[in-house]
Every structure is written in structure tokens, then in C-alpha cells.
Design a protein around this motif. Structure first.
Motif, PDB file in Angstrom:
ATOM      1  N   GLY A 292       0.793  -1.230   0.000  1.00 17.54           N
ATOM      2  CA  GLY A 292       0.000   0.000   0.000  1.00 17.54           C
ATOM      3  C   GLY A 292       0.822   1.274   0.000  1.00 17.54           C
ATOM      4  O   GLY A 292       0.341   2.331  -0.425  1.00 17.54           O
ATOM      5  N   GLY A 293       2.067   1.219   0.473  1.00 14.42           N
ATOM      6  CA  GLY A 293       2.906   2.423   0.482  1.00 14.42           C
ATOM      7  C   GLY A 293       3.360   2.843  -0.900  1.00 14.42           C
ATOM      8  O   GLY A 293       3.822   3.973  -1.087  1.00 14.42           O
ATOM      9  N   CYS A 294       3.225   1.962  -1.863  1.00 15.43           N
ATOM     10  CA  CYS A 294       3.591   2.260  -3.263  1.00 15.43           C
ATOM     11  C   CYS A 294       2.386   1.921  -4.139  1.00 15.43           C
ATOM     12  O   CYS A 294       2.393   0.895  -4.844  1.00 15.43           O
ATOM     13  CB  CYS A 294       4.811   1.453  -3.687  1.00 15.43           C
ATOM     14  N   PRO A 295       1.352   2.754  -4.119  1.00 20.20           N
ATOM     15  CA  PRO A 295       0.068   2.385  -4.741  1.00 20.20           C
ATOM     16  C   PRO A 295       0.143   2.113  -6.242  1.00 20.20           C
ATOM     17  O   PRO A 295      -0.503   1.193  -6.737  1.00 20.20           O
ATOM     18  CB  PRO A 295      -0.835   3.583  -4.432  1.00 20.20           C
ATOM     19  N   GLN A 296       0.935   2.914  -6.969  1.00 16.87           N
ATOM     20  CA  GLN A 296       1.012   2.706  -8.418  1.00 16.87           C
ATOM     21  C   GLN A 296       1.735   1.392  -8.748  1.00 16.87           C
ATOM     22  O   GLN A 296       1.294   0.615  -9.604  1.00 16.87           O
ATOM     23  CB  GLN A 296       1.732   3.878  -9.108  1.00 16.87           C
ATOM     24  N   LEU A 297       2.830   1.139  -8.049  1.00 17.67           N
ATOM     25  CA  LEU A 297       3.547  -0.113  -8.247  1.00 17.67           C
ATOM     26  C   LEU A 297       2.705  -1.286  -7.751  1.00 17.67           C
ATOM     27  O   LEU A 297       2.713  -2.368  -8.357  1.00 17.67           O
ATOM     28  CB  LEU A 297       4.888  -0.082  -7.511  1.00 17.67           C
ATOM     29  N   GLN A 298       1.979  -1.083  -6.668  1.00 15.97           N
ATOM     30  CA  GLN A 298       1.115  -2.137  -6.133  1.00 15.97           C
ATOM     31  C   GLN A 298       0.074  -2.566  -7.160  1.00 15.97           C
ATOM     32  O   GLN A 298      -0.144  -3.766  -7.373  1.00 15.97           O
ATOM     33  CB  GLN A 298       0.421  -1.649  -4.862  1.00 15.97           C
ATOM     34  N   ARG A 299      -0.556  -1.591  -7.809  1.00 15.85           N
ATOM     35  CA  ARG A 299      -1.575  -1.921  -8.817  1.00 15.85           C
ATOM     36  C   ARG A 299      -0.963  -2.705  -9.969  1.00 15.85           C
ATOM     37  O   ARG A 299      -1.529  -3.704 -10.436  1.00 15.85           O
ATOM     38  CB  ARG A 299      -2.234  -0.650  -9.337  1.00 15.85           C
ATOM     39  N   LEU A 300       0.201  -2.266 -10.434  1.00 10.49           N
ATOM     40  CA  LEU A 300       0.878  -2.974 -11.521  1.00 10.49           C
ATOM     41  C   LEU A 300       1.223  -4.402 -11.100  1.00 10.49           C
ATOM     42  O   LEU A 300       1.030  -5.354 -11.869  1.00 10.49           O
ATOM     43  CB  LEU A 300       2.149  -2.232 -11.926  1.00 10.49           C
ATOM     44  N   ALA A 301       1.723  -4.553  -9.882  1.00 16.27           N
ATOM     45  CA  ALA A 301       2.122  -5.875  -9.399  1.00 16.27           C
ATOM     46  C   ALA A 301       0.918  -6.799  -9.261  1.00 16.27           C
ATOM     47  O   ALA A 301       0.967  -7.963  -9.685  1.00 16.27           O
ATOM     48  CB  ALA A 301       2.846  -5.742  -8.059  1.00 16.27           C
ATOM     49  N   ILE A 302      -0.168  -6.309  -8.668  1.00 20.83           N
ATOM     50  CA  ILE A 302      -1.351  -7.146  -8.468  1.00 20.83           C
ATOM     51  C   ILE A 302      -1.928  -7.595  -9.811  1.00 20.83           C
ATOM     52  O   ILE A 302      -2.257  -8.768 -10.008  1.00 20.83           O
ATOM     53  CB  ILE A 302      -2.411  -6.401  -7.639  1.00 20.83           C
ATOM     54  N   ARG A 303      -2.040  -6.679 -10.753  1.00 19.06           N
ATOM     55  CA  ARG A 303      -2.612  -7.027 -12.058  1.00 19.06           C
ATOM     56  C   ARG A 303      -1.700  -7.983 -12.838  1.00 19.06           C
ATOM     57  O   ARG A 303      -2.182  -8.855 -13.563  1.00 19.06           O
ATOM     58  CB  ARG A 303      -2.864  -5.757 -12.869  1.00 19.06           C
ATOM     59  N   SER A 304      -0.400  -7.839 -12.678  1.00 14.80           N
ATOM     60  CA  SER A 304       0.530  -8.729 -13.383  1.00 14.80           C
ATOM     61  C   SER A 304       0.552 -10.116 -12.746  1.00 14.80           C
ATOM     62  O   SER A 304       0.479 -11.135 -13.437  1.00 14.80           O
ATOM     63  CB  SER A 304       1.940  -8.130 -13.373  1.00 14.80           C
TER      64      SER A 304
END
Length: 659
Positions: free
Chosen positions: A554-566
Motif C-alpha cells: 500500500g505504500g507504493c500504490p502505483q507499483l502495487q496496482r501494476l504488481a497485483i494485475r501482473s
């Protein structure tokens, strides 16, 4: 005295049901009791279904012919009468008041309770639930709905339910109310899965084949962590060779799923036309990737290995051994007694049967030698025929065992990858890059790091990997998998770095968001901030990568979204679900009216999605068994029909269906 005579007459009119022994008022009441047509008459729970239907039809015909029948019954079930409201209940109670007492023979002054008063709404709900599950069994299996009338089916339900008696649904109910209820339940499940796509992204899975009529068919599935759903089937015979038409076909699918939801499309084919369509779609819709199913690609690797001279020759020699053993019941029995029942040829996917057979032959090497080369009477008998002598020569041939050893070194690591794909659904994309790399390293070690020996097999793997399988998502999955990234032997080669960068750039056109992801990537790389907290570190290895990012990124929301979707996507295609293709072929056959076509469309939607739902719950054994390819070529010659029967008698587990 007159009153008593009347009472006696009423008592004498009462008749008992031969099935449940309940006393009814007269013959007309008995018919209603047996037919279960409602009103104030308690339906017989034990009457045979054929008699019940006959009497019900007779009563309905009487209603049509004579509207002045004294005690008219409706065609609804007894359960329906319980829901008919206060007016109907009042009428039923009045009728019960005039019913003679079973003990005294005179009119009862007490209002009798409904004989099924205990069969309340809770029992009604249970009955509907039981009928619903029976319906699901028929819809999922594709059995004829009229089979509910078979005595054997009714006996089975009776024995399974024990003392509890459930009403078996009629074919009309299975086609009507029950079907509607199950369809609504499945539609709710599908919508629930759809609602998760915006958060985790999804993958479109293509399942294509050519049927016996030469038609090019395709099933469209959509996969995400919540589950996999079936959308529809199509006949693409008229557009398969037309790039523009194919592009339009897939664009319609993207619109149906939602372009922003789609992370990748996984196809079943390595044909040039599919590859061209993929390039066009990736150029037009940049966040979307196109790749070929991992199991399809690895099977292609094995197929190419199987054409190499040494491996091909070893296969031919191994077939001589297996065909001889499985065509002779006495030899098969002799072998199984010494292998504790283990088979040389086992049920599996067609693509890996040859390699698994070689592996089993090598494992049973000493037993085969004892069976063919010893001097005891049994061995001498086995090798007394021409075929037996040929097998003995092969077992004694060092070159055969040398070739078999090379086959195992070159191919078994890839066979293990296919088995891994079947067993690990959730974490495929996070580990596929590492898994293929480990398979190559295992092959290298098997050949003692001698480049001249392992490189021909590496080349086969690399050619298929680079040409068809590899996707930047695989590289991103490797990099963003905390279990691998934070391990001591992690190696970020140029292909991984380039693939990750590609995913970042294609995920969004906003340069500012790309820069934020890059900055956050450095925080992840150095395990700073939340990524370095003790509890987060401990969960790297025992939590799936996508869930790890969901909880701790959650501290890196943009990277988190990319990681979850990938990391939420699979790398294997639709073939792992083993959907029966005959249903789609029937659906896409022309010549039906709109009503029939609509019903078949609904049945296909329901049946496929029920199977996919079972797969998501881990209930897959019966699906896989249906798709286990026969190993006939490895057992007996196709012309030896008599030997087939002998083999079935000897092998026990091997059946004609298996072939």
C-alpha cells in the motif's frame, strides 16, 4: 339410529392406500392422494412415479371434460397449496371438519390439523434444495432429463436418502422452475466474478480446435483470481484466414470484457495468422499482451525433441517392449507381480506418455532383465516366441539403455514443468520464468555441463520460448515475486529488466505515473519502508505474490496496482479445464428455431460455467480423467483386436475408454 347408519356408511367408504397405509375418504380421494394433486389430500410419498403421473393426467383430463366435478383439484403440487394464501387454507380446514373420525365413525367436532403441518417452510426449502442439486447433476453431466423417471435412478435416490423421503423433480420441473433457479444462481456467480476484474485484471483464454466437419471452433473464457467463466462459443471458419476479420472478432470480445480489465490474451495456437493478430492487437491496445499457452508451448518443445533421431529411435524400441508385455496377459501378470502392480504405460496427457513410459522402463530395468534374461523356466517361456526374443535382445542392448538415459536427461525436466502447470494454478506467472530456467539448468547438469551435449536441447527450448511463449509479463512476474527477488541467488538478466520496463511503459501512457512507478520500484528493490518490516519479510515465502502485494504494497500504490494485475494472471491456457468440446459443436450447428437455440445456449453457458466453478474449488479429477489420452500406440498394434481384449483382462485398470 339413522345417524349411526349414516356414520357406518361413511366409515365403510373409507379406503386404505396400499403404499403408505393411510386411510382416505373414498376412491376419488385415494386417486388424489396417489396423484399428489393438492387440495386437502395428503400426497402419497411412496407411490411409483409412473402410477402417479398416470393418475395425475387422468384427473386433469376429467377437469377439462367436466367443470362440475364435486371436488375439483388444481394441477399444482401439494407444496404450492401451502403457499396459496388464507382463503385456500380456510377451505381446506372446512373440508377437514366434515371428514369422519377414524375411531368413532361420526363427524369430528375438532378441526383436524393439516396432515403435513410438520412439513413447513423449512422442509419446503430443503425439498427445493434437494431438487436443485439433482438438477445441477443433470445439467452438468449432460444426461437426458427424462432419466429422472428411470426406476434405477429413483431407487438410487431412495437408498441414498434412507428414511428421509425426498421428492424427485419431474422432467418438466428440470426444464422449467429448477432450471431457472440454477441459471439465476450461476448468473449471480458470473456477475460476482466479473465485478472483480477491475481490481485484479483478467486474462482472456482462447480454446480452439477443428471438429470432424472441418469447422474451426473456439470457446472464449475469462480467467481471474476470483474464478474462470465461460463467455460464449464461435465458429470462426469463415474468418480464420482474414487478418482484418480476426482483428474485428477479438476487438468485440475485448469490448465485451472491458478493455481496461484485460491484461493479456492467451491463445492455443502457434500459427502465423494468430501471431499476426496478436501483434496488431498489442500495437492498438498497448496495455494488453498476447501470448501462447505455456502447456501448449512446452508440449511443442517435447514434440520437437521427439523428432530427433536418437530419441525417435529409442521410442520405437520402447514400443516393442510395451506392446509385447501388454498383449500377453501371462507376461503382464508376471511383470506386475514383481513391480507391485506398477504399469510401464500410465494414464496421462498424450504429449508426455512416451517420455513417462521411457522413465518407467528405466526404473524397472532390473525387473525387465530378470524377466527376459534369467535362466528360469518362466523367462525361457517368455523368450520362446519371436517377439519375446526381440524384447530380450533390446533389454540386453546397452545402446537402448544409453538412449533411454539421454531421453530422460533431455526431456523429463520439461515433463515436470507440464505436471507443475497442472498442479499450480495461482502462482504460474510468478514462477514460469524461473521454472523454465531451472528446467534448462537441470538438463545442463544431466549432461555434466558438456555444452556440445546439452546445447541441441537448449536450442529447442529457446526457439519455442522466444518465438511463442515469452511475454514481458513473465519477466515482470519474476521481478515482482518477493519470494524470488529477495532470494540470495536472484539474477536480473537483461531480458528481465527489459520485460519489466516494457510492462511499466505499456501499463499507462501518463509519463508522471511511469516515473512514480520507477521511484517506487527502487524502494521495493532496496527493501526500504514497508518492504523491510519484519512481518512483511517473513511473509515473502508463504504468501502468494499477488496477495503479498495486496497486503503490504500500500505504500507504493502505483507499483502495487501494476504488481497485483501482473501477478494475478495465469500463464497456461484454456486446455487445463478439459471442457468437452462436443457441447459447443452442437450449439454451433445450424437449423434450429430461435427457442431451441436460446435453450441450448443457456444449457451450454450453465454446463461450462458449472465445470469451471468446480475447477476453481479444486474438484478436477473427473474433468482430467475425461481428457486423459489413450496410450494405444504404446501398448498393442491397432490391428490386434484380440490382443486388446487380452490386455484389458490383464491390465485391469486399462479400459477401452482409456484407449
Amino acid at each position: 339410529m339413522h345417524i349411526n347408519d349414516e356414520a357406518d356408511n361413511r366409515v365403510r367408504k373409507k379406503v386404505n392406500c396400499l403404499y403408505c397405509d393411510i386411510a382416505t375418504k373414498d376412491l376419488s380421494w385415494l386417486k388424489c392422494h396417489l396423484a399428489g394433486t393438492g387440495g386437502a389430500v395428503f400426497p402419497c410419498p411412496k407411490v411409483p412415479i409412473d402410477l402417479k403421473e398416470t393418475l395425475r393426467n387422468e384427473l386433469l383430463e376429467n377437469e377439462k371434460e367436466d367443470l362440475n366435478v364435486p371436488m375439483k383439484r388444481s394441477s399444482c403440487t401439494y407444496m404450492d397449496t401451502l403457499k396459496s394464501g388464507p382463503t385456500q387454507t380456510h377451505v381446506n380446514e372446512k373440508r377437514c371438519k366434515t371428514e369422519p373420525s377414524e375411531n368413532s365413525g361420526i363427524e369430528s367436532k375438532v378441526t383436524l390439523k393439516n396432515p403435513q403441518a410438520s412439513f413447513t417452510s423449512a422442509d419446503d426449502s430443503l425439498s427445493r434444495k434437494v431438487k436443485g442439486h439433482i438438477g445441477k447433476f443433470f445439467y452438468e453431466s449432460g444426461l437426458d432429463l427424462d432419466a429422472v423417471n428411470l426406476p434405477s435412478f429413483q431407487k438410487m435416490i431412495s437408498l441414498c436418502s434412507g428414511e428421509t423421503k425426498y421428492q424427485i423433480p419431474t422432467p418438466q420441473e428440470l426444464k422449467g422452475s429448477i432450471f431457472k433457479d440454477v441459471m439465476k444462481e450461476m448468473s449471480d456467480y458470473v456477475n460476482d466474478v466479473r465485478n472483480s476484474w477491475a481490481d485484479t485484471g483478467c486474462s482472456i483464454l482462447l480454446d480452439g480446435w477443428t471438429d470432424e466437419k472441418g469447422r474451426n471452433m473456439i470457446n472464449i473464457l475469462v480467467d481471474c483470481p476470483k474464478g474462470t467463466i465461460y463467455l460464449h462459443s464461435s465458429d470462426i471458419s469463415d474468418i480464420i484466414g482474414n487478418l482484418d476479420s480476426m482483428q474485428l472478432f477479438f476487438e468485440k470480445i475485448l469490448m465485451e470484457v472491458g478493455i481496461r480489465n484485460v491484461v493479456q490474451i492467451i491463445t492455443y495456437s502457434t500459427e502465423a495468422v494468430m501471431k499476426e493478430v496478436g501483434k496488431v492487437l498489442m500495437d492498438k491496445y498497448r496495455p494488453i499482451f498476447w501470448t501462447v499457452s505455456a502447456s501448449c508451448c512446452i508440449e511443442l518443445m517435447l514434440e520437437k525433441l521427439g523428432t530427433m533421431d536418437l530419441i525417435k529411435e529409442t521410442f520405437q524400441k520402447a514400443k516393442v517392449i510395451t506392446k509385447f508385455i501388454y498383449s500377453r496377459p501371462d507376461v503382464l501378470k508376471f511383470m506386475k507381480e514383481r513391480t507391485e502392480g506398477r504399469d510401464l504405460v500410465q494414464r496421462s496427457k498424450k504429449s508426455i506418455i512416451p517420455f513417462l513410459t521411457i522413465e518407467n522402463i528405466v526404473l524397472e530395468k532390473e525387473i525387465l532383465k530378470t524377466m527376459c534374461l534369467s535362466s528360469d523356466s518362466q523367462s525361457l517361456f517368455i523368450t520362446s516366441c519371436v517377439e519375446g526374443k526381440r524384447v530380450a535382445e533390446l533389454v540386453a542392448d546397452r545402446s537402448f539403455w544409453s538412449g533411454a538415459s539421454i531421453v530422460l536427461k533431455a526431456a523429463i525436466p520439461l515433463v515436470r514443468v507440464i505436471e507443475w502447470l497442472d498442479e499450480n494454478i495461482e502462482v504460474q506467472i510468478a514462477y514460469i520464468y524461473e521454472t523454465i530456467d531451472q528446467a534448462k539448468e537441470t538438463i545442463k547438469e544431466g549432461f555434466k555441463h558438456k555444452k556440445s551435449q546439452y546445447m541441441p536441447y537448449w536450442k529447442v527450448i529457446d526457439d519455442v520460448w522466444n518465438e511463442h511463449l515469452y511475454s514481458p509479463l513473465h519477466a515482470a512476474g519474476y521481478f515482482l515475486n518477493p519470494n524470488l527477488f529477495y532470494s540470495s541467488d536472484v539474477y536480473i538478466d537483461p531480458e528481465v529488466a527489459t520485460g519489466l520496463l516494457c510492462c511499466i511503459v505499456r501499463s499507462t501512457e501518463d509519463i508522471r505515473l511511469q516515473d512514480r512507478i520507477t521511484v517506487q520500484m527502487e524502494q521495493y528493490r532496496t527493501a526500504k519502508g514497508d518492504f523491510g518490516v519484519g512481518s512483511v519479510v517473513d511473509k515473502r515465502s508463504d504468501t502468494s505474490p499477488a496477495r503479498w502485494w495486496s497486503k503490504y504494497g500500500g505504500g507504493c500504490p502505483q507499483l502495487q496496482r501494476l504488481a497485483i494485475r501482473s501477478l494475478s494472471q495465469p500463464c497456461d491456457g484454456a486446455s487445463r479445464f478439459h471442457l468437452k468440446r462436443g457441447l459447443a459443436e452442437t450449439l454451433l450447428t445450424q437449423g434450429r428455431n430461435q427457442i431451441e437455440q436460446k435453450r441450448l445456449t443457456d444449457i451450454t453457458f450453465l454446463r461450462y460455467n458449472m465445470q469451471l466453478q468446480n475447477f476453481a474449488c479444486g474438484r478436477t479429477d473427473y474433468l482430467r480423467l475425461n481428457e486423459m489420452d489413450p496410450a494405444r500406440d504404446w501398448l498393442v498394434d491397432k490391428s490386434q483386436n484380440d490382443d486388446l481384449e487380452c490386455m484389458e483382462m490383464g491390465a485391469g485398470e486399462t479400459t477401452e475408454e482409456f484407449y
